[in-house]
Design a protein around this motif. Structure first.
Motif, PDB file in Angstrom:
ATOM      1  N   UNK A 194     -25.776 -44.544 -18.043  1.00 10.52           N
ATOM      2  CA  UNK A 194     -24.560 -45.021 -18.676  1.00 10.52           C
ATOM      3  C   UNK A 194     -23.479 -43.952 -18.556  1.00 10.52           C
ATOM      4  N   UNK A 195     -22.292 -44.284 -19.058  1.00  8.43           N
ATOM      5  CA  UNK A 195     -21.183 -43.332 -19.075  1.00  8.43           C
ATOM      6  C   UNK A 195     -20.691 -43.170 -20.505  1.00  8.43           C
ATOM      7  N   UNK A 196     -20.582 -41.923 -20.941  1.00  6.41           N
ATOM      8  CA  UNK A 196     -20.069 -41.612 -22.273  1.00  6.41           C
ATOM      9  C   UNK A 196     -18.703 -40.921 -22.122  1.00  6.41           C
ATOM     10  N   UNK A 197     -17.910 -40.906 -23.217  1.00 11.42           N
ATOM     11  CA  UNK A 197     -16.567 -40.306 -23.179  1.00 11.42           C
ATOM     12  C   UNK A 197     -16.456 -39.248 -24.264  1.00 11.42           C
ATOM     13  N   UNK A 198     -15.952 -38.094 -23.865  1.00 11.26           N
ATOM     14  CA  UNK A 198     -15.646 -37.029 -24.816  1.00 11.26           C
ATOM     15  C   UNK A 198     -14.120 -36.891 -24.874  1.00 11.26           C
ATOM     16  N   UNK A 199     -13.521 -37.241 -26.019  1.00  9.58           N
ATOM     17  CA  UNK A 199     -12.076 -37.152 -26.181  1.00  9.58           C
ATOM     18  C   UNK A 199     -11.685 -35.749 -26.656  1.00  9.58           C
ATOM     19  N   UNK A 200     -10.521 -35.295 -26.144  1.00  7.00           N
ATOM     20  CA  UNK A 200     -10.037 -33.987 -26.536  1.00  7.00           C
ATOM     21  C   UNK A 200      -9.793 -33.890 -28.017  1.00  7.00           C
ATOM     22  N   UNK A 201      -9.316 -34.972 -28.602  1.00  5.33           N
ATOM     23  CA  UNK A 201      -9.022 -34.958 -30.039  1.00  5.33           C
ATOM     24  C   UNK A 201     -10.276 -34.730 -30.866  1.00  5.33           C
ATOM     25  N   UNK A 228      -6.600 -23.560 -22.385  1.00 11.46           N
ATOM     26  CA  UNK A 228      -6.893 -24.491 -23.469  1.00 11.46           C
ATOM     27  C   UNK A 228      -7.863 -23.825 -24.435  1.00 11.46           C
ATOM     28  N   UNK A 229      -7.916 -24.372 -25.620  1.00 14.60           N
ATOM     29  CA  UNK A 229      -8.914 -23.952 -26.601  1.00 14.60           C
ATOM     30  C   UNK A 229      -9.470 -25.198 -27.261  1.00 14.60           C
ATOM     31  N   UNK A 230     -10.724 -25.074 -27.773  1.00  9.81           N
ATOM     32  CA  UNK A 230     -11.319 -26.214 -28.473  1.00  9.81           C
ATOM     33  C   UNK A 230     -12.365 -25.654 -29.426  1.00  9.81           C
ATOM     34  N   UNK A 231     -12.773 -26.510 -30.357  1.00 10.18           N
ATOM     35  CA  UNK A 231     -13.751 -26.130 -31.363  1.00 10.18           C
ATOM     36  C   UNK A 231     -15.163 -26.325 -30.779  1.00 10.18           C
ATOM     37  N   UNK A 232     -15.847 -25.224 -30.513  1.00  5.92           N
ATOM     38  CA  UNK A 232     -17.162 -25.306 -29.864  1.00  5.92           C
ATOM     39  C   UNK A 232     -18.187 -25.979 -30.765  1.00  5.92           C
ATOM     40  N   UNK A 233     -18.101 -25.774 -32.068  1.00  9.14           N
ATOM     41  CA  UNK A 233     -19.044 -26.414 -32.982  1.00  9.14           C
ATOM     42  C   UNK A 233     -18.875 -27.919 -32.962  1.00  9.14           C
ATOM     43  N   UNK A 234     -17.608 -28.367 -32.906  1.00  2.00           N
ATOM     44  CA  UNK A 234     -17.355 -29.814 -32.824  1.00  2.00           C
ATOM     45  C   UNK A 234     -17.878 -30.374 -31.508  1.00  2.00           C
ATOM     46  N   UNK A 235     -17.719 -29.592 -30.437  1.00  2.00           N
ATOM     47  CA  UNK A 235     -18.217 -30.061 -29.138  1.00  2.00           C
ATOM     48  C   UNK A 235     -19.736 -30.233 -29.206  1.00  2.00           C
ATOM     49  N   UNK A 236     -20.456 -29.268 -29.789  1.00  2.00           N
ATOM     50  CA  UNK A 236     -21.915 -29.359 -29.884  1.00  2.00           C
ATOM     51  C   UNK A 236     -22.307 -30.534 -30.766  1.00  2.00           C
ATOM     52  N   UNK A 239     -21.713 -33.685 -28.901  1.00  2.00           N
ATOM     53  CA  UNK A 239     -22.709 -33.849 -27.834  1.00  2.00           C
ATOM     54  C   UNK A 239     -23.997 -34.439 -28.406  1.00  2.00           C
ATOM     55  N   UNK A 240     -24.400 -34.001 -29.588  1.00  2.00           N
ATOM     56  CA  UNK A 240     -25.640 -34.493 -30.193  1.00  2.00           C
ATOM     57  C   UNK A 240     -25.541 -35.948 -30.611  1.00  2.00           C
ATOM     58  N   UNK A 241     -24.310 -36.459 -30.735  1.00  2.00           N
ATOM     59  CA  UNK A 241     -24.129 -37.846 -31.175  1.00  2.00           C
ATOM     60  C   UNK A 241     -24.167 -38.838 -30.026  1.00  2.00           C
ATOM     61  N   UNK A 242     -24.071 -38.347 -28.805  1.00  2.00           N
ATOM     62  CA  UNK A 242     -24.072 -39.273 -27.678  1.00  2.00           C
ATOM     63  C   UNK A 242     -25.386 -40.052 -27.638  1.00  2.00           C
ATOM     64  N   UNK A 243     -25.317 -41.271 -27.147  1.00  4.87           N
ATOM     65  CA  UNK A 243     -26.495 -42.131 -27.089  1.00  4.87           C
ATOM     66  C   UNK A 243     -27.619 -41.496 -26.276  1.00  4.87           C
ATOM     67  N   UNK A 244     -27.263 -40.850 -25.172  1.00  2.41           N
ATOM     68  CA  UNK A 244     -28.308 -40.289 -24.310  1.00  2.41           C
ATOM     69  C   UNK A 244     -28.998 -39.074 -24.932  1.00  2.41           C
TER      70      UNK A 244
END
Length: 544
Positions: free
Chosen positions: A76-83, A123-131, A134-139
């Motif tokens: 499948x394909x999942x989407x990670x939004x910048x927001x 760019x910068x982003x919140x690494x904890x939010x990214x992790x 990532x854990x919430x993705x279906x796969x």
């Protein structure tokens, strides 16, 4: 002269003009590219050709505002939004520094070649939010993660062994996933493939694994061998349906369970050994006898057969052969002694020697002395060897013979020049030490035609006694009965012996004992006298 001077000055002005124009054409863009990116330039995969620092930052900001990363999985394909991960621009002097790092004076070369710039700090982003995302993705859900399975060699079937391909599964390496997503976001990539970025846990063994191929090929080579045994008119086959159970795999090595091969060789011996088994002979007297003693027959060399099986399997080639024997017989089948053998009837004191089914020798003989317990052993044996001019030695004797043919330890057939007669009942009181004593002519002919290993069959067959022997035995019984005389208790040994010998006579011999009634009367008188003997007095018990 003036027109000539004017013509000389005109070209100089043209040259100067050309140089001025060329300078403007070259240096103008050079000045321009001090504050703009060179042609054919990309920054983190985004085209920035001819853009200023501000324009590039605006482009990146705009892209960040609408950024979404497409994550391609195996199913499948999942989407990670910048927001979702608080993605924001973080330029500092990074864009300016990238611009300053380029050489504006090589702009003409940039028209014909491209340059790709990479900058990690835009760019910068919140690494904890990214992790967390990532854990919430279906796969990433536990129920959707299937561990990979290694490729392996199948169990044996009629088609042999096959490589069962690996199963990729869907189990994710979490640390690798986070690293991959972080890198993609940093570079504002539009898509990322988890397959291509090594985010899946891989099988340890694939169908292309050389060790697996080697093991499978070796198993097929070994179990592909068909070994056909020729056992007379019968054939027995050993193939993969049996040998696959002997295969043992240890890493890259395939070994054969030698204990299992030994058991198989033992089973062949149990099936096809005839040594030490009952043999049945249709005698020359048209009667059948069972021979249970002796060591003649087929005997499988169990250790030799085991080693040969191992050798044949490892050679990887099917073949047809005989069993490995430590001892052979004349033929296979019910009567392994074939049609060449010596038949010795101890009861008749007569033998027959057949060669290829034809009777070669028939003769009386003298066997072991019964009265001295030198009985000739019965059974079926193979001729051990033959020797001319031998000296037979024993306790207190040394007998030279011309033809010596042993078949059972030190028992054998030989000529006996010291005897004047053969057959009858000579053996009972004046027999040999166990050997078969033969007339010289019979011994010679047997010797000339018999070979090592040929069977010698020795048996007794009541009812085949020679008439002369029966008459001799009957006369001995008559003599014993007559010697009884007046019956006393001391007569018992003679009466008992007479009864024993009479009972041993065949009917034709018993008919030749005219004083049998005297034996009956003597037995009755002895019984009466024994009945009159008073019982012995009881022994008085002494106090303890």
């Amino acid at each position: 002269m003036e027109p000539t001077e004017k013509k000389r000055k005109f070209p100089v002005k043209i040259v100067v003009l050309i140089l001025v124009v060329a300078s403007v054409v070259y240096f103008g863009p050079a000045v321009y590219f001090h504050s703009h990116f060179l042609p054919s330039t990309t920054l983190n995969g985004m085209s920035v050709s001819g853009k200023t620092q501000k324009q590039v930052e605006d482009m990146i900001t705009e892209e960040i505002d609408r950024y979404a990363l497409q994550i391609e999985t195996r199913g499948e394909t999942e989407v990670l939004n910048g927001a979702d991960i608080s993605l924001a621009p973080e330029f500092g002097d990074s864009i300016l520094n990238c611009m300053k790092a380029q050489n504006p004076y090589i702009w003409p070369a940039a028209l014909f070649s491209s340059q790709e710039l990479e900058e990690e700090t835009i760019v910068s982003f919140d690494k904890e939010k990214l992790e967390s995302k990532a854990d919430e993705f279906s796969f990433m859900l536990k129920k959707n993660q299937k561990s990979p399975k290694d490729a392996y060699c199948s169990d044996y079937s009629e088609d042999g062994y096959k490589i069962i391909p690996e199963e990729l599964g869907s189990k994710i390496k979490r640390n690798q996933l986070v690293s991959t997503l972080s890198e993609a976001v940093n570079n504002l990539k539009e898509t990322v493939s988890l397959e291509e970025t090594d985010c899946y846990v891989k099988p340890n063994v694939t169908s292309e694994d050389e060790t697996l191929k080697k093991v499978t090929n070796t198993l097929n080579q070994y179990t592909g061998v068909t070994l056909t045994y020729r056992i007379g008119e019968k054939k027995e086959t050993l193939d993969g349906s049996v040998t696959h159970e002997w295969m043992r795999v240890n890493g890259s090595e395939v070994t054969i369970d030698e204990e299992a091969v030994k058991d198989y060789a033992d089973s062949l011996a149990s099936s096809y050994n005839t040594v030490f088994r009952k043999h049945t002979l249709n005698t020359s007297y048209q009667k059948t006898v069972d021979i249970t003693a002796g060591d003649y027959g087929w005997k499988v060399d169990k250790e030799g057969e085991k080693e040969q099986i191992l050798k044949d399997i490892k050679a990887g080639k099917s073949l047809e052969r005989e069993l490995i024997y430590s001892q052979t017989a004349n033929s296979h089948g019910e009567h392994d002694y074939g049609d060449t053998y010596v038949e010795i009837n101890l009861t008749a004191q007569h033998l027959f020697f057949y060669k290829n089914g034809s009777l070669i020798v028939e003769s009386d003989f003298v066997s072991g002395n019964l009265s001295k317990n030198y009985d000739t052993p019965t059974g079926i044996y193979g001729l051990t060897y033959k020797q001319e001019d031998a000296v037979l030695r024993g306790e207190n004797y040394a007998s030279p013979v011309d033809y010596w043919m042993p078949y059972c330890n030190n028992v054998g057939m030989h000529d006996a020049s010291w005897r004047r007669s053969f057959g009858g009942s000579i053996y009972k009181t004046s027999g040999s030490h166990g050997c078969i004593n033969l007339p010289a002519s019979a011994a010679k002919k047997i010797f000339e035609n018999i070979e090592q290993g040929d069977p010698v069959i020795v048996y007794t067959l009541p009812g085949t006694e020679s008439p002369a022997a029966v008459a001799q035995d009957a006369a001995r019984v008559v003599s014993l009965i007559n010697s009884i005389g007046a019956v006393t208790l001391e007569s018992e040994p003679v009466i008992t012996e007479a009864r024993k010998l009479y009972n041993a006579l065949p009917p034709s011999g018993q008919a030749q004992v005219p004083n049998y009634d005297l034996l009956l009367a003597s037995e009755a008188e002895l019984a009466a006298q024994k009945a009159q003997i008073p019982p012995a007095a009881p022994v008085e018990q002494q106090p303890q």
